[in-house]
Enzyme design. Structure first.
Site, PDB file in Angstrom:
ATOM      1  N   LYS A 233       0.711  -1.124   0.473  1.00  0.00           N
ATOM      2  CA  LYS A 233       0.257  -0.118   0.080  1.00  0.00           C
ATOM      3  C   LYS A 233       0.730   1.341   0.160  1.00  0.00           C
ATOM      4  CE  LYS A 233      -0.543   0.357   4.660  1.00  0.00           C
ATOM      5  NZ  LYS A 233      -1.105   0.398   6.317  1.00  0.00           N
TER       6      LYS A 233
ATOM      7  N   TYR B  51      14.145  31.740   2.777  1.00  0.00           N
ATOM      8  CA  TYR B  51      12.940  32.535   2.911  1.00  0.00           C
ATOM      9  C   TYR B  51      12.130  32.786   4.477  1.00  0.00           C
ATOM     10  CZ  TYR B  51      10.622  30.857  -1.192  1.00  0.00           C
ATOM     11  OH  TYR B  51      10.663  30.974  -2.692  1.00  0.00           O
TER      12      TYR B  51
END
Length: 837
Positions: A504, A731
């Site tokens: 999965k 940033y």
């Protein structure tokens, strides 16, 4: 060489149960998936702890195999045309047969063992001597109790030199290998930590490996490993004492950079891409130059140098060939390619043995219906061209290849060998340059392409033309490590216990169908996915294993039915909805899996639901329960062991209630990866392997030191900058450079799955094998590292985000999360490269 059944029966001291004594045998088969020549193969069913090769006899008989070893009784009349030789132990019989085969040859045989470098030394010996001898050698790293016999079986009358490597993992194994190889020349590469768990200490491991050299004329080794040197001297003296003429017994040929030796290394001078090694040999100055600068390659090259000196190779030829040594690609790589293709790159050599291995890897890949092989001339095979390419043609036919692109004058001359194969499209070119000129006229679309070429054909040019262009961040998945981990978990299971493997969430970020294809090839029992669309993707990629869908949604029931997926049912409402979907076309006995809630309190039936559930299941002709299962909440935590035991006991009581209500049996499973290790009493009928397959285990568990790292996330330095004092980085101006710093911008960001929480000094990456902290905030597509303490870093250098030397578990600690989140968060825009060692 051809053998007859009666002759083999005598060699292995077996009993011919039935069949013709004069049936011919030229090939040995120990893996039913690798059948190529059914009419002349002898199948040896190996009995392992988790799988018995005898179960494949019927399948191989149907495919035309008529000669078998067996350690079991054979039902009368079941295989009327087959010859069966009964032996006590099939593996031992394989070793006896190949040991007898080896004794028919009187050529130099080089045996190589050690902790590291065996395969490289073997392949370099081949490179250095292929123009002087017709050489037979181990394919890839076939050095085990099964691999060695299959390697030695390749010996044929035309061969003039043999080179075999040998590895062991526990005491007593090398005696069998020695009787098979019987080397006349020995090379002990070095001693290290590999496979230490099977031995009391390093000295025991050395002495066990030395058994390989009991009958050698000469033993080559480096004196600079003290324990190795001491053990070899004791071993050598023992051999001399036993010899009838000690002066003619085994000779030691030593080399050293620290002590007096036959080859005394005086200096090792490394420049940008070459190393010059100066030494004294028999009092005379000698030297070589090799195109490598790493210590491992230098050591491997000196071992080869000693061999050439022993063989009397002229110094000028030694220097010329040493300078021409090339890298040994130790792996088959699977990459994304143009136009939705997959590319298997194995372009470092081309011989019949390695072609078989590469075609096996190609056959494992089920994601595309079309298989293309781009193959160069095969060099130094020892066979006539007509015979060689007829054998190659049979291989391609057996492996279901749809298209052959042959490159080289020899394969082009023998094209008639291929043109008669039904369904095989063929095109031939005299050279790689001629192929490149016509590349844009050749269609490559929705297919798996195997690139297999001798190094002189420079197939790396073709690889560059075919590879999908993506950015520099790559997630490498080591399929050999994954198989190793699978076998480690299987070794803890009872023979009757089955295994379901979780694929999965894109197989924990590693890729769904690529991993599923490997698991299918290695014959796990079940796969599990989270959602139906993941299961549909596997079916479209050719996966035929049973697949359980753990989170089925009513809107996907039609796809589940159409693609023969098996839903987890965890509520009465879902049971009713799915049954209604089956009633429309009146589908009977559709497989489902019942989820019980034993304390996880996520999904599942609780005890008060069992009576109603039992009645509905018993009355329904449309449903058939394949398994009943539950989830353990904390199987990895010793402090929660009482709760885990409570869950196990409740599960047994609840599943017993369901079993009594149903007229058929079903599988029961509750154990996950941690429980396989820590709670063997909860194995039951099946276990579910998830994160453990990828090499992550709890410290202190029986497998923690045995599992191998599977995934390595690599990126590169895009740019270097000197930041003046007081400036900021990134940033928000979060990265401070109060005293100035050197920063490296690397090509990975949070869009690739590098969690923002790892910014501002919390996360680190490996640059030049040193940890460099993340400076400032993580950007979408890149981030910056403080490399001020790593002055030798350069633009283009490799950066390790996680891997063997920087475990993903450490990243998870820095980020305050679990490894699952890191693994499953790696973006699908990051290129996956799969390789098999």
């Amino acid at each position: 060489m051809e053998y007859r059944v009666a002759q083999i029966c005598k060699i292995v001291k077996g009993e011919l149960l039935q069949g013709a004594e004069d049936r011919p045998v030229t090939h040995l088969l120990s893996d039913s998936r690798k059948l190529i020549y059914p009419a002349v193969s002898l199948f040896i069913p190996i009995v392992g702890t988790h799988r018995d090769g005898h179960q494949y006899i019927g399948e191989l008989y149907e495919k035309g195999v008529r000669c078998f070893l067996t350690s079991r009784a054979i039902p009368a009349g079941e295989y009327p045309e087959a010859a069966f030789i009964r032996v006590k132990d099939t593996l031992r019989a394989l070793q006896m047969l190949t040991a007898w085969h080896r004794q028919q040859f009187h050529i130099p045989v080089i045996g190589i063992t050690g902790s590291n470098g065996k395969t490289v030394v073997k392949e370099w010996i081949y490179q250095l001597l292929e123009s002087d001898y017709n050489i037979v050698r181990s394919p890839k790293s076939y050095n085990s109790q099964i691999g060695v016999p299959l390697s030695v079986w390749q010996m044929q009358p035309e061969h003039e030199l043999a080179v075999f490597e040998a590895g062991i993992s526990m005491p007593g194994e090398m005696a069998h290998i020695e009787s098979i190889i019987r080397p006349t020349i020995g090379i002990f590469t070095n001693i290290g930590e590999a496979h230490n768990e099977g031995f009391l200490n390093v000295r025991q491991k050395i002495n066990e490996k030395l058994v390989l050299f009991t009958r050698t004329e000469v033993l080559i080794y480096c004196k600079d490993y003290p324990e190795l040197n001491e053990c070899i001297l004791q071993f050598h003296n023992h051999i001399r004492r036993k010899a009838s003429d000690p002066e003619k017994s085994q000779r030691l040929l030593t080399w050293s950079a620290r002590h007096e030796a036959d080859l005394r290394v005086i200096s090792i001078d490394k420049n940008e891409n070459h190393t010059r090694i100066d030494a004294l040999y028999e009092g005379q100055p000698v030297y070589i130059r090799i195109p490598f600068t790493d210590d491992g390659s230098i050591e491997n090259a000196i071992h080869c140098w000693c061999l050439l000196l022993w063989l009397g190779t002229p110094e000028t030829i030694i220097r010329e060939r040493m300078e021409g040594l090339t890298n040994i690609a130790m792996r088959l790589e699977l990459k994304q390619a143009v136009n939705n293709c997959s590319l298997i790159n194995d372009s470092y050599n081309s011989d019949l043995g390695s072609l078989v291995i590469a075609l096996d890897f190609l056959q494992q890949q089920q994601q595309h219906a079309t298989r293309t092989v781009i193959l160069s001339d095969i060099l130094q095979s020892g066979k006539r061209d007509a015979e060689l390419y007829e054998a190659v043609a049979r291989l391609l036919e057996q492996k279901g290849v749809n298209r052959l692109i042959g490159i080289g004058k020899s394969i082009s001359r023998e094209k008639n060998s291929f043109l008669g194969i039904a369904g095989l499209q063929c095109v031939f070119f005299d050279s790689t340059e001629a192929f490149a000129e016509q590349f844009r006229h050749l269609s490559f679309q929705n297919e798996t392409i195997l690139l297999k070429g001798a190094r002189v054909f420079a197939f790396e040019r073709i690889s560059r033309m075919l590879e999908q262009k993506v950015h520099q961040t790559v997630l490498e998945i080591n399929l050999s490590a994954l198989v190793h981990n699978l076998k480690q978990y299987q070794s803890l299971l009872r023979p009757s216990t089955r295994m379901m493997v979780m694929v999965k969430a894109f197989s924990y970020g590693s890729g769904s169908y690529e991993i599923a294809s490997l698991l299918q090839f290695h014959q796990v029992d079940y796969l599990a996915v989270a959602y139906a669309d993941e299961g549909v993707e596997l079916r479209r990629a050719g996966i035929t294993l049973p697949v359980m869908v753990m989170n089925p949604e009513p809107g996907t029931f039609d796809a589940i039915i159409q693609w023969q997926l098996e839903p987890e049912i965890y509520s009465l409402q879902m049971l009713d909805l799915f049954e209604q979907e089956l009633k429309k076309p009146d589908i009977r006995e559709f497989p489902i899996h019942i989820k019980l809630d034993t304390g996880m309190h996520r999904l599942g039936f609780e005890p008060q639901h069992l009576e109603t559930l039992s009645g509905l299941l018993r009355r329904s002709p449309h449903l058939r329960v394949k398994s009943v299962f539950s989830h353990l909440a904390a199987s990895e935590d010793p402090q929660q062991d009482d709760f885990t035991r409570q869950q196990g006991e409740l599960f047994l009581r609840m599943s017993d209630t369901l079993q009594k209500a149903l007229p058929y049996t079903f599988l029961r499973h509750i154990a996950n990866s941690a429980a396989i290790e820590r709670h063997p009493d909860l194995q039951l009928d099946m276990v579910r392997l998830g994160i453990g397959l990828h090499g992550l285990s709890q410290p202190g568990g029986p497998l923690h030191e045995k599992l191998h790292n599977v995934s390595t996330l690599r990126t590169t330095v895009s740019q270097l900058k000197k930041i003046p004092p007081g400036d900021t980085v990134g940033y928000g101006r979060q990265g401070k450079a109060p005293g100035g710093m050197t920063i490296a911008t690397v090509a990975i960001g949070y869009a690739d799955g590098y969690i923002r929480r790892l910014g501002n000094g919390r996360g680190h990456m490996l640059v030049q094998e040193q940890l460099a902290p993340v400076i400032g905030n993580v950007c979408m597509d890149m981030l910056m590292l403080d490399v001020s303490a790593i002055p030798e870093v350069q633009e283009g250098d490799e950066v390790i985000v996680f891997g063997p030397d920087l475990p993903i578990s450490r990243l998870a600690e820095w980020a305050g999360t679990i490894p699952y989140e890191i693994m499953t968060g790696i973006s699908q825009r990051v290129k996956r490269v799969y390789f098999q060692e």
